[in-house]
Design an enzyme around this catalytic site. Structure first.
Site, mmCIF file in Angstrom:
data_model
loop_
_atom_site.group_PDB
_atom_site.id
_atom_site.type_symbol
_atom_site.label_atom_id
_atom_site.label_comp_id
_atom_site.label_asym_id
_atom_site.label_seq_id
_atom_site.Cartn_x
_atom_site.Cartn_y
_atom_site.Cartn_z
ATOM 1 N N HIS A 127 0.845 -1.198 0.000
ATOM 2 C CA HIS A 127 0.000 0.000 0.000
ATOM 3 C C HIS A 127 0.873 1.238 0.000
ATOM 4 C CE1 HIS A 127 0.505 -1.589 4.079
ATOM 5 N NE2 HIS A 127 0.558 -0.342 4.507
HETATM 6 P P1 DGP Z 1 1.428 0.399 7.427
HETATM 7 O O1 DGP Z 1 1.694 0.608 8.868
HETATM 8 O O2 DGP Z 1 2.395 1.162 6.516
HETATM 9 O O3 DGP Z 1 1.348 -1.059 7.068
HETATM 10 O O4 DGP Z 1 -0.007 1.032 7.145
HETATM 11 C C1 DGP Z 1 -1.187 0.312 7.297
HETATM 12 C C2 DGP Z 1 -2.299 1.307 7.430
HETATM 13 O O5 DGP Z 1 -3.520 0.609 7.279
HETATM 14 C C3 DGP Z 1 -2.367 2.024 8.764
HETATM 15 O O6 DGP Z 1 -2.081 3.390 8.583
HETATM 16 C C4 DGP Z 1 -3.776 1.847 9.247
HETATM 17 C C5 DGP Z 1 -4.493 1.289 8.028
HETATM 18 N N1 DGP Z 1 -5.534 0.313 8.326
HETATM 19 C C6 DGP Z 1 -5.438 -0.736 9.163
HETATM 20 N N2 DGP Z 1 -6.577 -1.444 9.146
HETATM 21 C C7 DGP Z 1 -7.406 -0.816 8.261
HETATM 22 C C8 DGP Z 1 -8.743 -1.089 7.813
HETATM 23 O O7 DGP Z 1 -9.395 -2.040 8.186
HETATM 24 N N3 DGP Z 1 -9.248 -0.211 6.891
HETATM 25 C C9 DGP Z 1 -8.545 0.868 6.427
HETATM 26 N N4 DGP Z 1 -9.152 1.663 5.534
HETATM 27 N N5 DGP Z 1 -7.290 1.133 6.837
HETATM 28 C C10 DGP Z 1 -6.741 0.307 7.741
#
Ligand code: DGP
Length: 140
Positions: free
Chosen positions: A96
């Site tokens: 991501h």
């Molecule tokens: P990273 O730490 O770089 O792997 O970022 C993962 C991101 O994903 C973090 O900023 C929070 C986000 N995140 C975690 N769970 C969910 C979810 O269920 N939905 C969404 N939209 N974002 C999420």
């Protein structure tokens, strides 16, 4: 299906969609650094940037470029921070790209990493040479 972001891509879990294109989905991060923080994911499952098929790189980063523009024009941010965690600090093992709206004085401190120095120009040259030798050839 185990992968959280694959479940979002499939619509099994809800998300606030910003961009939905054939190979890329963009949606709001639920724990935004600032409001409007977008995550862009390839619709195929790959763990990290290293695993992304080369032909999808301009697709994913092209979407990131457009979202980086949209946070300025649409949210009145002055700029953005665009980043990918690979393995280390990566909490969701589906590639991501974070696009975080930025404005001067917004108080963001978490991305200020401690800096080091090369001992000499020779040492810098060694690091550059090791990296250059390890680089795969660009795709034809
Ligand atoms: P990273 O730490 O770089 O792997 O970022 C993962 C991101 O994903 C973090 O900023 C929070 C986000 N995140 C975690 N769970 C969910 C979810 O269920 N939905 C969404 N939209 N974002 C999420």
């Amino acid at each position: 299906m185990e992968c959280l972001f694959c479940r979002i891509i499939d619509g099994a879990l809800p998300s606030s969609v910003v961009l939905d294109e054939p190979f890329t989905l963009g949606f709001l991060d639920t724990r935004p650094v600032f409001k409007g923080h977008v995550l862009l994911v390839p619709k195929i499952h790959v763990d990290t940037l290293v695993d992304l098929p080369a032909e999808l790189l301009p697709v994913l980063m092209g979407a990131a470029q457009r979202v980086a523009g949209a946070v300025v024009t649409g949210l009145a941010a002055q700029g953005s921070f665009v980043a990918v965690n690979n393995v280390v600090s990566q909490s969701v093992p589906h590639l991501h790209v974070h696009v975080v709206p930025r404005t001067k004085g917004d108080g963001l401190r978490g991305f200020f990493w401690p800096r080091t120095k090369y001992a000499s120009e020779d040492e810098a040259g060694e690091y550059a040479a090791r990296l250059a030798a390890a680089l795969p050839a660009p795709p034809a």
